[in-house]
Write a protein that holds these residues in place. Structure first.
Motif, PDB file in Angstrom:
ATOM      1  N   ARG A   4       0.849  -1.193   0.000  1.00  0.00           N
ATOM      2  CA  ARG A   4       0.000   0.000   0.000  1.00  0.00           C
ATOM      3  C   ARG A   4       0.877   1.232   0.000  1.00  0.00           C
ATOM      4  O   ARG A   4       1.937   1.253   0.608  1.00  0.00           O
ATOM      5  N   ASN A   5       0.423   2.252  -0.663  1.00  0.00           N
ATOM      6  CA  ASN A   5       1.166   3.490  -0.780  1.00  0.00           C
ATOM      7  C   ASN A   5       0.472   4.558   0.062  1.00  0.00           C
ATOM      8  O   ASN A   5      -0.680   4.918  -0.192  1.00  0.00           O
ATOM      9  N   GLY A   6       1.181   5.067   1.052  1.00  0.00           N
ATOM     10  CA  GLY A   6       0.618   6.072   1.945  1.00  0.00           C
ATOM     11  C   GLY A   6       0.160   7.335   1.242  1.00  0.00           C
ATOM     12  O   GLY A   6      -0.723   8.040   1.733  1.00  0.00           O
ATOM     13  N   HIS A   7       0.740   7.629   0.081  1.00  0.00           N
ATOM     14  CA  HIS A   7       0.325   8.814  -0.663  1.00  0.00           C
ATOM     15  C   HIS A   7      -1.154   8.748  -1.052  1.00  0.00           C
ATOM     16  O   HIS A   7      -1.800   9.774  -1.221  1.00  0.00           O
ATOM     17  N   ASP A   8      -1.686   7.523  -1.173  1.00  0.00           N
ATOM     18  CA  ASP A   8      -3.095   7.340  -1.533  1.00  0.00           C
ATOM     19  C   ASP A   8      -4.044   7.785  -0.419  1.00  0.00           C
ATOM     20  O   ASP A   8      -5.241   7.914  -0.643  1.00  0.00           O
ATOM     21  N   THR A  20       0.750  17.811   8.421  1.00  0.00           N
ATOM     22  CA  THR A  20       2.154  17.607   8.078  1.00  0.00           C
ATOM     23  C   THR A  20       2.310  16.217   7.493  1.00  0.00           C
ATOM     24  O   THR A  20       1.858  15.231   8.081  1.00  0.00           O
ATOM     25  N   PHE A  21       2.951  16.149   6.333  1.00  0.00           N
ATOM     26  CA  PHE A  21       3.083  14.899   5.600  1.00  0.00           C
ATOM     27  C   PHE A  21       4.521  14.674   5.174  1.00  0.00           C
ATOM     28  O   PHE A  21       5.198  15.603   4.736  1.00  0.00           O
ATOM     29  N   LEU A  22       4.967  13.449   5.288  1.00  0.00           N
ATOM     30  CA  LEU A  22       6.267  13.007   4.818  1.00  0.00           C
ATOM     31  C   LEU A  22       6.002  12.288   3.500  1.00  0.00           C
ATOM     32  O   LEU A  22       5.290  11.286   3.479  1.00  0.00           O
ATOM     33  N   VAL A  23       6.536  12.809   2.401  1.00  0.00           N
ATOM     34  CA  VAL A  23       6.211  12.264   1.081  1.00  0.00           C
ATOM     35  C   VAL A  23       7.475  12.010   0.263  1.00  0.00           C
ATOM     36  O   VAL A  23       8.524  12.613   0.507  1.00  0.00           O
ATOM     37  N   SER A  24       7.337  11.114  -0.720  1.00  0.00           N
ATOM     38  CA  SER A  24       8.431  10.882  -1.659  1.00  0.00           C
ATOM     39  C   SER A  24       7.977  11.127  -3.095  1.00  0.00           C
ATOM     40  O   SER A  24       8.790  11.092  -4.013  1.00  0.00           O
ATOM     41  N   ASP A  25       6.696  11.372  -3.291  1.00  0.00           N
ATOM     42  CA  ASP A  25       6.151  11.693  -4.616  1.00  0.00           C
ATOM     43  C   ASP A  25       5.808  13.174  -4.673  1.00  0.00           C
ATOM     44  O   ASP A  25       5.591  13.813  -3.646  1.00  0.00           O
ATOM     45  N   ASN A  26       5.730  13.693  -5.893  1.00  0.00           N
ATOM     46  CA  ASN A  26       5.288  15.076  -6.065  1.00  0.00           C
ATOM     47  C   ASN A  26       3.801  15.153  -5.729  1.00  0.00           C
ATOM     48  O   ASN A  26       3.009  14.332  -6.175  1.00  0.00           O
ATOM     49  N   ILE A  27       3.450  16.136  -4.930  1.00  0.00           N
ATOM     50  CA  ILE A  27       2.068  16.322  -4.486  1.00  0.00           C
ATOM     51  C   ILE A  27       1.607  17.698  -4.946  1.00  0.00           C
ATOM     52  O   ILE A  27       2.363  18.666  -4.857  1.00  0.00           O
ATOM     53  N   ALA A  35      -1.211  22.917   4.661  1.00  0.00           N
ATOM     54  CA  ALA A  35      -0.484  21.676   4.967  1.00  0.00           C
ATOM     55  C   ALA A  35       1.004  21.845   4.692  1.00  0.00           C
ATOM     56  O   ALA A  35       1.411  22.671   3.872  1.00  0.00           O
ATOM     57  N   ASN A  36       1.799  21.066   5.409  1.00  0.00           N
ATOM     58  CA  ASN A  36       3.249  21.037   5.222  1.00  0.00           C
ATOM     59  C   ASN A  36       3.623  19.699   4.598  1.00  0.00           C
ATOM     60  O   ASN A  36       3.179  18.656   5.067  1.00  0.00           O
ATOM     61  N   PHE A  37       4.459  19.753   3.564  1.00  0.00           N
ATOM     62  CA  PHE A  37       4.923  18.535   2.912  1.00  0.00           C
ATOM     63  C   PHE A  37       6.444  18.512   2.972  1.00  0.00           C
ATOM     64  O   PHE A  37       7.103  19.443   2.523  1.00  0.00           O
ATOM     65  N   ILE A  38       6.967  17.439   3.548  1.00  0.00           N
ATOM     66  CA  ILE A  38       8.408  17.254   3.627  1.00  0.00           C
ATOM     67  C   ILE A  38       8.741  16.142   2.639  1.00  0.00           C
ATOM     68  O   ILE A  38       8.345  14.991   2.831  1.00  0.00           O
ATOM     69  N   GLU A  39       9.450  16.519   1.571  1.00  0.00           N
ATOM     70  CA  GLU A  39       9.771  15.539   0.534  1.00  0.00           C
ATOM     71  C   GLU A  39      11.117  14.879   0.834  1.00  0.00           C
ATOM     72  O   GLU A  39      12.109  15.559   1.074  1.00  0.00           O
ATOM     73  N   VAL A  40      11.113  13.541   0.834  1.00  0.00           N
ATOM     74  CA  VAL A  40      12.310  12.750   1.118  1.00  0.00           C
ATOM     75  C   VAL A  40      12.417  11.650   0.058  1.00  0.00           C
ATOM     76  O   VAL A  40      11.457  11.356  -0.650  1.00  0.00           O
ATOM     77  N   ALA A  41      13.573  11.037  -0.020  1.00  0.00           N
ATOM     78  CA  ALA A  41      13.768   9.952  -0.991  1.00  0.00           C
ATOM     79  C   ALA A  41      13.012   8.695  -0.572  1.00  0.00           C
ATOM     80  O   ALA A  41      12.389   8.024  -1.389  1.00  0.00           O
ATOM     81  N   LEU A  47      11.099   8.436   8.331  1.00  0.00           N
ATOM     82  CA  LEU A  47      10.299   8.324   9.554  1.00  0.00           C
ATOM     83  C   LEU A  47      11.107   7.646  10.658  1.00  0.00           C
ATOM     84  O   LEU A  47      11.099   8.078  11.810  1.00  0.00           O
ATOM     85  N   GLN A  48      11.843   6.606  10.303  1.00  0.00           N
ATOM     86  CA  GLN A  48      12.681   5.917  11.279  1.00  0.00           C
ATOM     87  C   GLN A  48      13.788   6.830  11.807  1.00  0.00           C
ATOM     88  O   GLN A  48      14.093   6.807  13.000  1.00  0.00           O
ATOM     89  N   GLN A  49      14.372   7.627  10.953  1.00  0.00           N
ATOM     90  CA  GLN A  49      15.421   8.548  11.400  1.00  0.00           C
ATOM     91  C   GLN A  49      14.864   9.615  12.337  1.00  0.00           C
ATOM     92  O   GLN A  49      15.500   9.980  13.323  1.00  0.00           O
TER      93      GLN A  49
END
Length: 188
Positions: A4-8, A20-27, A35-41, A47-49
């Motif tokens: 499952r993809n959390g972006h959905d 606040t969202f941690l994302v790896s896709d363009n939103i 809303a705040n979007f933090i883009e990560v690889a 999230l673990q870090q």
């Protein structure tokens, strides 16, 4: 199991008040005012870090629990016994996965005097990630059995992987009647 993809779920979470969202896709951020979007690889790794850094800001006893089964029951028993005297943070439900542990650790707050977290794995390489987030100084190894064995070469490999959770623990509680478990702990 389909991945499952959390972006959905961003739209639903936004409707429920998450901002606040941690994302790896363009939103399309225009869809989510305020809303705040933090883009990560890699979202899970990020999230673990974040959870690792959060854990480092607390100096309190942490009980880490692992084993083939019984983790949640032991966690709940300990909570029931110890919460009478102190404010405890614990894994909600059975949050013992790569994401669940991070979410559990992120619940730690200044008023807590003790933490109880469970850690579950299904393949080699997973426990080290959980161990760096939990960093228990007290360990409980419930047992060893067939649950999630398909990802491991043998029982010894699974035990040694699970033991990584306790590499810095001062105390480890386990039943020495599980001979393979006891032998691996003595050699560890």
């Amino acid at each position: 199991n389909a991945v499952r993809n959390g972006h959905d779920f961003i739209a639903d979470a936004y409707k429920k008040g998450i901002r606040t969202f941690l994302v790896s896709d363009n939103i399309d951020i225009k869809l989510y005012p305020g809303a705040n979007f933090i883009e990560v690889a890699h979202t899970v790794q990020a999230l673990q870090q974040i959870a690792q850094q959060h854990r480092l800001s607390f100096d309190l006893p942490v009980i880490g629990i692992t084993g083939s089964n019984g983790k949640t029951v032991i966690k709940e028993w300990l909570y029931q016994l110890l919460s009478v005297d102190q404010d405890i943070v614990k894994s909600p439900k059975s949050y013992n996965s790569q994401i669940g542990v991070a979410l559990s650790v992120l619940q730690m707050e200044a008023q807590h005097k003790l933490a109880i977290f469970e850690a579950g794995i299904s393949q080699p390489g997973e426990m080290q990630k959980l161990a760096t987030m939990i960093k228990p100084n007290i360990g409980v190894f419930t047992n060893i059995g067939e649950a999630h064995s398909e990802g491991f070469l043998n029982e010894r490999q699974k035990i040694n992987e699970k033991l990584q959770l306790f590499s810095d623990a001062e105390v480890l509680v386990y039943c020495k009647d599980y001979l393979t478990l006891h032998e691996n702990i003595v050699q560890y």
